[in-house]
Design a protein around this motif. Structure first.
Motif, PDB file in Angstrom:
ATOM      1  N   LYS A   1     -16.763  -1.712   3.002  1.00  0.00           N
ATOM      2  CA  LYS A   1     -16.432  -3.034   2.992  1.00  0.00           C
ATOM      3  C   LYS A   1     -16.089  -3.752   4.186  1.00  0.00           C
ATOM      4  N   TYR A   2     -15.630  -3.020   5.002  1.00  0.00           N
ATOM      5  CA  TYR A   2     -15.349  -3.154   6.463  1.00  0.00           C
ATOM      6  C   TYR A   2     -16.005  -2.419   7.524  1.00  0.00           C
TER       7      TYR A   2
ATOM      8  N   GLY B   1      -5.027  -4.759   1.497  1.00  0.00           N
ATOM      9  CA  GLY B   1      -4.986  -5.251   0.022  1.00  0.00           C
ATOM     10  C   GLY B   1      -6.059  -4.506  -0.766  1.00  0.00           C
ATOM     11  N   TYR B   2      -7.271  -4.327  -0.165  1.00  0.00           N
ATOM     12  CA  TYR B   2      -8.433  -3.572  -0.551  1.00  0.00           C
ATOM     13  C   TYR B   2      -8.044  -2.056  -0.868  1.00  0.00           C
ATOM     14  N   LYS B   3      -7.522  -1.376   0.225  1.00  0.00           N
ATOM     15  CA  LYS B   3      -7.080  -0.007  -0.167  1.00  0.00           C
ATOM     16  C   LYS B   3      -5.969  -0.057  -1.133  1.00  0.00           C
TER      17      LYS B   3
ATOM     18  N   TYR C   1       0.800  -1.398  -0.174  1.00  0.00           N
ATOM     19  CA  TYR C   1      -0.016   0.138  -0.060  1.00  0.00           C
ATOM     20  C   TYR C   1       0.804   1.239   0.164  1.00  0.00           C
TER      21      TYR C   1
ATOM     22  N   ARG D   1      -5.866  -1.916  -3.739  1.00  0.00           N
ATOM     23  CA  ARG D   1      -6.393  -2.197  -5.079  1.00  0.00           C
ATOM     24  C   ARG D   1      -7.079  -0.790  -5.619  1.00  0.00           C
ATOM     25  N   LEU D   2      -7.835  -0.137  -4.672  1.00  0.00           N
ATOM     26  CA  LEU D   2      -8.629   1.125  -4.911  1.00  0.00           C
ATOM     27  C   LEU D   2      -7.593   2.208  -5.287  1.00  0.00           C
TER      28      LEU D   2
ATOM     29  N   CYS E   1      -6.105  -8.041   4.621  1.00  0.00           N
ATOM     30  CA  CYS E   1      -7.460  -7.734   3.594  1.00  0.00           C
ATOM     31  C   CYS E   1      -7.690  -6.263   3.342  1.00  0.00           C
ATOM     32  N   TYR E   2      -7.660  -5.510   4.385  1.00  0.00           N
ATOM     33  CA  TYR E   2      -7.990  -3.931   4.686  1.00  0.00           C
ATOM     34  C   TYR E   2      -6.860  -3.348   3.659  1.00  0.00           C
TER      35      TYR E   2
ATOM     36  N   ASP F   1     -15.576   3.788   1.162  1.00  0.00           N
ATOM     37  CA  ASP F   1     -15.508   2.420   0.505  1.00  0.00           C
ATOM     38  C   ASP F   1     -15.043   1.413   1.216  1.00  0.00           C
ATOM     39  N   LEU F   2     -13.887   1.838   2.094  1.00  0.00           N
ATOM     40  CA  LEU F   2     -13.341   1.015   2.979  1.00  0.00           C
ATOM     41  C   LEU F   2     -14.174   0.720   4.209  1.00  0.00           C
TER      42      LEU F   2
END
Length: 151
Positions: free
Chosen positions: A90-91, A110-112, A44, A114-115, A107-108, A86-87
């Motif tokens: 998702k969470y 990784g999602y951040k 990230y 990706r965005l 996971c958090y 969005d975070l």
């Protein structure tokens, strides 16, 4: 001859995919969940750094375009707000550390990441430039002017 071709192919693949290779390497060598969490956190930070680099380059190339730069700033601020929303979507229980388990930091982040990578891809349109015949390019300068300077 075959070895040369294989070496060339490996070099080409590595040069095209350095970022994901570094990500894979870190995760492949991780020995614990903590290590995996750290790997994704590092990823990230790399993505965030790249996004800031891209924005800085856009600002340099489009200096003097006051309205565009003002809108870029507003867009980035809105994107950062949207990222947080969005975070949260998702969470929603991110403030409860164990709700999602020990994989949550991975996971958090990784999602951040990706965005953030999606945002970088969007912003790079202004670095790439438009091509001849693109009639709806808006504020995206023609690639010729980006390479050779305005004018």
């Amino acid at each position: 001859m075959v070895i040369t071709r294989i070496s060339l192919l490996i070099t080409l693949l590595f040069s095209l995919n350095v970022y994901s290779e570094e990500t894979t390497s870190c995760l492949e060598t991780a020995m614990s969940q903590r290590d995996m969490n750290q790997c994704v956190g590092i990823d990230y930070k790399k993505a965030e750094f790249e996004m800031h680099r891209v924005i800085k380059e856009i600002r340099r190339l489009y200096k003097g375009e006051v309205k565009f730069l003002t809108n870029l700033e507003k867009s980035q601020q809105n994107w950062e707000t949207q990222l947080e929303l969005d975070l949260d979507l998702k969470y929603p229980k991110a403030d409860e550390p164990m709700y999602y388990g020990s994989v949550f930091p991975m996971c958090y982040s990784g999602y951040k990441t990706r965005l953030t990578l999606q945002r970088i891809a969007f912003l790079k349109e202004w670095l790439k430039g438009s091509t001849e015949g693109e009639v709806c390019s808006g504020s995206v300068m023609h690639e010729y002017y980006l390479k050779n300077g305005k004018g």
